[in-house]
Design a protein around this motif. Structure first.
Motif, PDB file in Angstrom:
ATOM      1  N   GLY A  51      34.177  52.188  42.609  1.00 16.62           N
ATOM      2  CA  GLY A  51      34.267  52.817  41.303  1.00 16.62           C
ATOM      3  C   GLY A  51      35.088  52.058  40.278  1.00 16.62           C
ATOM      4  O   GLY A  51      35.130  52.436  39.107  1.00 16.62           O
ATOM      5  N   TYR A  52      35.733  50.966  40.693  1.00 15.87           N
ATOM      6  CA  TYR A  52      36.557  50.193  39.771  1.00 15.87           C
ATOM      7  C   TYR A  52      35.964  48.816  39.486  1.00 15.87           C
ATOM      8  O   TYR A  52      36.649  47.926  38.997  1.00 15.87           O
ATOM      9  CB  TYR A  52      37.978  50.029  40.333  1.00 15.87           C
ATOM     10  N   GLY A  53      34.680  48.656  39.794  1.00 23.29           N
ATOM     11  CA  GLY A  53      34.045  47.347  39.674  1.00 23.29           C
ATOM     12  C   GLY A  53      34.085  46.758  38.283  1.00 23.29           C
ATOM     13  O   GLY A  53      34.312  45.559  38.111  1.00 23.29           O
ATOM     14  N   LEU A  54      33.858  47.614  37.269  1.00 27.88           N
ATOM     15  CA  LEU A  54      33.853  47.110  35.893  1.00 27.88           C
ATOM     16  C   LEU A  54      35.238  47.164  35.269  1.00 27.88           C
ATOM     17  O   LEU A  54      35.737  46.158  34.773  1.00 27.88           O
ATOM     18  CB  LEU A  54      32.866  47.906  35.034  1.00 27.88           C
ATOM     19  N   VAL A  55      35.857  48.324  35.321  1.00 25.09           N
ATOM     20  CA  VAL A  55      37.093  48.524  34.562  1.00 25.09           C
ATOM     21  C   VAL A  55      38.253  47.695  35.086  1.00 25.09           C
ATOM     22  O   VAL A  55      39.189  47.375  34.336  1.00 25.09           O
ATOM     23  CB  VAL A  55      37.488  50.016  34.533  1.00 25.09           C
ATOM     24  N   ARG A  56      38.235  47.324  36.350  1.00 24.43           N
ATOM     25  CA  ARG A  56      39.354  46.559  36.906  1.00 24.43           C
ATOM     26  C   ARG A  56      38.970  45.134  37.288  1.00 24.43           C
ATOM     27  O   ARG A  56      39.561  44.183  36.808  1.00 24.43           O
ATOM     28  CB  ARG A  56      39.923  47.292  38.130  1.00 24.43           C
ATOM     29  N   TYR A  57      37.956  44.974  38.130  1.00 23.74           N
ATOM     30  CA  TYR A  57      37.678  43.663  38.716  1.00 23.74           C
ATOM     31  C   TYR A  57      36.807  42.776  37.827  1.00 23.74           C
ATOM     32  O   TYR A  57      37.148  41.616  37.580  1.00 23.74           O
ATOM     33  CB  TYR A  57      37.040  43.834  40.100  1.00 23.74           C
ATOM     34  N   SER A  58      35.694  43.302  37.351  1.00 21.70           N
ATOM     35  CA  SER A  58      34.808  42.489  36.510  1.00 21.70           C
ATOM     36  C   SER A  58      35.478  42.118  35.193  1.00 21.70           C
ATOM     37  O   SER A  58      35.337  40.996  34.704  1.00 21.70           O
ATOM     38  CB  SER A  58      33.494  43.233  36.238  1.00 21.70           C
ATOM     39  N   MET A  59      36.220  43.064  34.605  1.00 22.49           N
ATOM     40  CA  MET A  59      36.890  42.773  33.336  1.00 22.49           C
ATOM     41  C   MET A  59      37.944  41.688  33.515  1.00 22.49           C
ATOM     42  O   MET A  59      38.096  40.807  32.656  1.00 22.49           O
ATOM     43  CB  MET A  59      37.518  44.037  32.758  1.00 22.49           C
ATOM     44  N   ALA A  60      38.663  41.741  34.625  1.00 26.85           N
ATOM     45  CA  ALA A  60      39.659  40.698  34.893  1.00 26.85           C
ATOM     46  C   ALA A  60      38.974  39.355  35.067  1.00 26.85           C
ATOM     47  O   ALA A  60      39.454  38.326  34.559  1.00 26.85           O
ATOM     48  CB  ALA A  60      40.456  41.052  36.144  1.00 26.85           C
ATOM     49  N   MET A  61      37.841  39.337  35.782  1.00 31.55           N
ATOM     50  CA  MET A  61      37.103  38.101  35.983  1.00 31.55           C
ATOM     51  C   MET A  61      36.558  37.584  34.656  1.00 31.55           C
ATOM     52  O   MET A  61      36.609  36.384  34.370  1.00 31.55           O
ATOM     53  CB  MET A  61      35.963  38.329  36.982  1.00 31.55           C
ATOM     54  N   MET A  62      36.049  38.492  33.814  1.00 32.45           N
ATOM     55  CA  MET A  62      35.489  38.084  32.524  1.00 32.45           C
ATOM     56  C   MET A  62      36.563  37.540  31.583  1.00 32.45           C
ATOM     57  O   MET A  62      36.313  36.603  30.838  1.00 32.45           O
ATOM     58  CB  MET A  62      34.752  39.247  31.869  1.00 32.45           C
ATOM     59  N   ASN A  63      37.755  38.133  31.619  1.00 31.60           N
ATOM     60  CA  ASN A  63      38.833  37.615  30.767  1.00 31.60           C
ATOM     61  C   ASN A  63      39.170  36.185  31.124  1.00 31.60           C
ATOM     62  O   ASN A  63      39.384  35.345  30.257  1.00 31.60           O
ATOM     63  CB  ASN A  63      40.066  38.513  30.876  1.00 31.60           C
ATOM     64  N   GLY A  64      39.206  35.909  32.438  1.00 35.58           N
ATOM     65  CA  GLY A  64      39.427  34.531  32.867  1.00 35.58           C
ATOM     66  C   GLY A  64      38.295  33.624  32.442  1.00 35.58           C
ATOM     67  O   GLY A  64      38.510  32.491  32.002  1.00 35.58           O
ATOM     68  N   ALA A  65      37.059  34.142  32.556  1.00 33.75           N
ATOM     69  CA  ALA A  65      35.885  33.357  32.168  1.00 33.75           C
ATOM     70  C   ALA A  65      35.874  33.088  30.666  1.00 33.75           C
ATOM     71  O   ALA A  65      35.465  32.014  30.221  1.00 33.75           O
ATOM     72  CB  ALA A  65      34.611  34.082  32.588  1.00 33.75           C
ATOM     73  N   ARG A  66      36.326  34.055  29.862  1.00 30.21           N
ATOM     74  CA  ARG A  66      36.339  33.874  28.411  1.00 30.21           C
ATOM     75  C   ARG A  66      37.314  32.771  28.001  1.00 30.21           C
ATOM     76  O   ARG A  66      37.025  31.973  27.109  1.00 30.21           O
ATOM     77  CB  ARG A  66      36.681  35.202  27.735  1.00 30.21           C
ATOM     78  N   LEU A  67      38.472  32.731  28.649  1.00 29.93           N
ATOM     79  CA  LEU A  67      39.418  31.652  28.359  1.00 29.93           C
ATOM     80  C   LEU A  67      38.827  30.318  28.800  1.00 29.93           C
ATOM     81  O   LEU A  67      38.988  29.299  28.129  1.00 29.93           O
ATOM     82  CB  LEU A  67      40.745  31.910  29.067  1.00 29.93           C
ATOM     83  N   SER A  68      38.117  30.335  29.925  1.00 27.76           N
ATOM     84  CA  SER A  68      37.486  29.113  30.422  1.00 27.76           C
ATOM     85  C   SER A  68      36.416  28.609  29.453  1.00 27.76           C
ATOM     86  O   SER A  68      36.299  27.404  29.208  1.00 27.76           O
ATOM     87  CB  SER A  68      36.865  29.381  31.799  1.00 27.76           C
ATOM     88  N   ILE A  69      35.638  29.531  28.864  1.00 31.21           N
ATOM     89  CA  ILE A  69      34.613  29.128  27.894  1.00 31.21           C
ATOM     90  C   ILE A  69      35.262  28.621  26.613  1.00 31.21           C
ATOM     91  O   ILE A  69      34.764  27.690  25.967  1.00 31.21           O
ATOM     92  CB  ILE A  69      33.652  30.292  27.595  1.00 31.21           C
ATOM     93  N   ALA A  70      36.381  29.218  26.220  1.00 31.54           N
ATOM     94  CA  ALA A  70      37.113  28.696  25.059  1.00 31.54           C
ATOM     95  C   ALA A  70      37.542  27.255  25.323  1.00 31.54           C
ATOM     96  O   ALA A  70      37.420  26.384  24.448  1.00 31.54           O
ATOM     97  CB  ALA A  70      38.332  29.571  24.768  1.00 31.54           C
TER      98      ALA A  70
END
Length: 586
Positions: free
Chosen positions: A292-311
């Motif tokens: 139940g925490y796939g998006l709000v906790r884990y995916s969002m954390a992964m995406m934040n890291g990915a967004r900095l990586s794309i920057a």
């Protein structure tokens, strides 16, 4: 492409590394009390053999990694980038094959020992802070964006390190650090791009208690693995009802051997980065973290890291575009002189140089914010601190709030400006740049995706606007950040004026009652914030330099802030005009 060491030949990057960045605070946050070095002295475990034992050792360690990466990027990857792009990928019956020159170059990175740059030392990685990881992504992206993405996917093990069970970490992370397993993020679906709360790929437990996943994912980078090396696919799937929204989503690890690659996209750019359609048919998955925490906790954390990586990726591509423009303008003659001496071209090059400095400044400040909250938190956990203790740490709370703002802010700003720099670089090349004879054509094609994937610019604005408005309140974290930073060195009257204008812009925006109109005007507020922040960072950087380097950075900061003054004035007028229209028609 220019063939040289991409770390040591970059003057602006060198200034940041040697003089501007406060390495002591970053090393304090990341290395803690040099626990890994002490562990090596105590146990002799080989994975900690390179762990630094002092500030000087840590900085030298980071530098050696970046010099090695810069050398491979500039001398091994850059010369083959054009040929890799022309050869591209081949797909047949669920399998993807890569250019052999790319495979060879990946092996060179592995042999150099710098492949697992974002993985912890205890699992076979290099163990370096976010600031250094960001630099590595920039270096390889300057050589070839597809190649850099490949390295980034190998380093997705960091997500498993953070959220996986002990057994999962021990089974998969060392293999990824050794280059025996790739990583992939599987969030997007054919009908659901950024609308993740409504995705429909489902996960159901069978009679044996094994999660079985059914559905399809689209735009999944390296879902196929890499040239015979399988991948672990970090998959977001619905464990709740079809209408349960974000709370009904969970996060799973799925092996690429248990899915079918239905095809790869034929793309405008990134020709050696496989963008896969992944089909799940009762594919076994291992739950990561809590249901139940796939998006709000884990995916969002992964995406934040990915967004900095794309920057950081966009930063590298923009640097390549600027360097190629400089090279071409210095060699191409028209009207009896090189075109860099033509005022219009000189103005374009000057603007590119100025923006490159600003983009790198905000990139490193975003990286710094992550080091000062995430890694400090991790070190406290290692010492036995619980979540309540960590949450009481004022410094961690401060930098977490800033990281949540600076990540989307830097992703938006850097990717948008990278596109402009590539556009201007192609313009400087003239008709020659429109052909495949020059690298700028590939650079121009590759950069275009950066302000789209991992969240479009428009979504980054949505992610940032709340942090700007609340942050600029009387006791807001952004206002406090500005006040602290402005007190550290003598800021210019121009920067002070821009900050005051930003306050007026935020105040005008907050006074808009119509929510739809606020959404429309959010970009102007976020853009204004980015301009003032970067102006501050440029002046702060100049204050730490000496002699000619200081004079040059001060000039860049002044020109940048002058341009910002006009942009903020225009944004203020736009917001006031729209407010007037609102009052007229409501």
């Amino acid at each position: 492409m220019i063939e040289t060491n991409y770390f040591s030949d970059n003057e602006d990057l060198q200034e940041s590394f040697q003089s501007i960045l406060d390495w002591n605070e970053i090393i304090d946050a990341f290395e803690g009390d040099f626990h890994d070095h002490k562990e090596y002295q105590k146990s002799g475990k080989e994975e900690f053999a390179m762990a630094p034992g002092s500030y000087e050792d840590a900085l030298e360690y980071y530098k050696s990694i970046l010099e090695s990466g810069g050398d491979i990027a500039g001398k091994q990857v850059a010369p083959i980038a054009k040929d890799m792009d022309l050869e591209g990928l081949k797909y047949s019956s669920g399998k993807v094959s890569f250019p052999q020159s790319m495979v060879k170059a990946i092996n060179q990175v592995k042999e150099a020992g710098i492949l697992p740059y974002s993985i912890g030392r205890k699992h076979g990685g290099l163990g370096v802070p976010a600031t250094v990881q960001t630099m590595m992504m920039e270096l390889f992206s300057r050589a070839d964006a597809s190649f850099a993405i490949t390295l980034g996917c190998l380093n997705l093990a960091e997500t498993i390190e953070r959220f996986g069970s002990k057994e999962m970490i021990e089974e998969y992370v060392p293999q990824m650090a050794d280059g025996k397993l790739f990583g992939a993020m599987a969030l997007t679906e054919p009908n659901y791009g950024s609308d993740l709360p409504n995705l429909q790929t489902k996960a159901i437990k069978d009679a044996d208690g094994i999660w079985r996943i059914t559905g399809a994912k689209r735009f999944i980078t390296h879902g196929c693995g890499f040239e015979g090396i399988p991948a672990v696919i970090l998959t977001l799937a619905r464990t709740g009802s079809p209408t349960s929204g974000a709370r009904g989503l969970s996060f799973f690890l799925v092996k690429s051997a248990d899915v079918f690659i239905a095809g790869i996209e034929k793309k405008m750019g990134l020709h050696c980065s496989p963008t896969c359609e992944v089909v799940y048919e009762n594919s076994p998955g291992i739950l990561i973290g809590e249901e139940g925490y796939g998006l709000v906790r884990y995916s969002m954390a992964m995406m934040n890291g990915a967004r900095l990586s794309i920057a950081a990726q966009a930063m590298g591509i923009a640097t390549a575009a600027y360097m190629e423009a400089q090279k071409y303008a210095s060699a191409r003659e028209q009207f009896g002189k090189t075109i860099r001496n033509i005022p219009a071209v000189r103005k374009m090059l000057s603007s590119m140089d100025r923006e490159i400095s600003g983009m790198r400044a905000i990139l490193f400040e975003a990286s710094r914010s992550i080091d000062l909250y995430h890694w400090k938190s991790e070190r406290l956990k290692e010492r036995g601190a619980d979540e309540k203790e960590i949450r009481k740490d004022d410094s961690i709370r401060k930098w977490e709030k800033l990281a949540n703002l600076l990540t989307p802010l830097s992703k938006y700003y850097i990717t948008e400006l990278a596109n402009k720099i590539a556009y201007d670089s192609l313009q400087i090349h003239g008709g020659a740049g429109f052909t495949y004879d020059y690298d700028i054509s590939r650079i121009y094609r590759d950069v275009r995706i950066t302000n789209i994937y991992e969240g479009t610019t428009q979504l980054q604005v949505v992610a940032a606007i709340g942090g700007v408005v609340s942050g600029m309140s009387a006791k807001g974290h952004l206002r406090q950040y500005f006040e602290e930073e402005f007190s550290q060195f003598p800021v210019s009257s121009l920067l002070q004026e821009n900050k005051e204008n930003l306050e007026k812009i935020v105040e005008s925006f907050a006074a808009i009652e119509n929510s739809s109109l606020r959404d429309e005007m959010a970009f102007e507020v976020v853009q204004s914030t980015a301009r003032v922040l970067i102006g501050l960072l440029l002046e702060r950087g100049a204050s730490k330099l000496k002699a000619k380097a200081k004079e040059r950075k001060e000039l860049i900061a002044r020109e940048y802030n002058l341009e910002s003054k006009s942009i903020l004035a225009a944004n203020q007028i736009e917001i006031e005009n729209r407010k007037g229209q609102q009052l007229t028609f409501v």
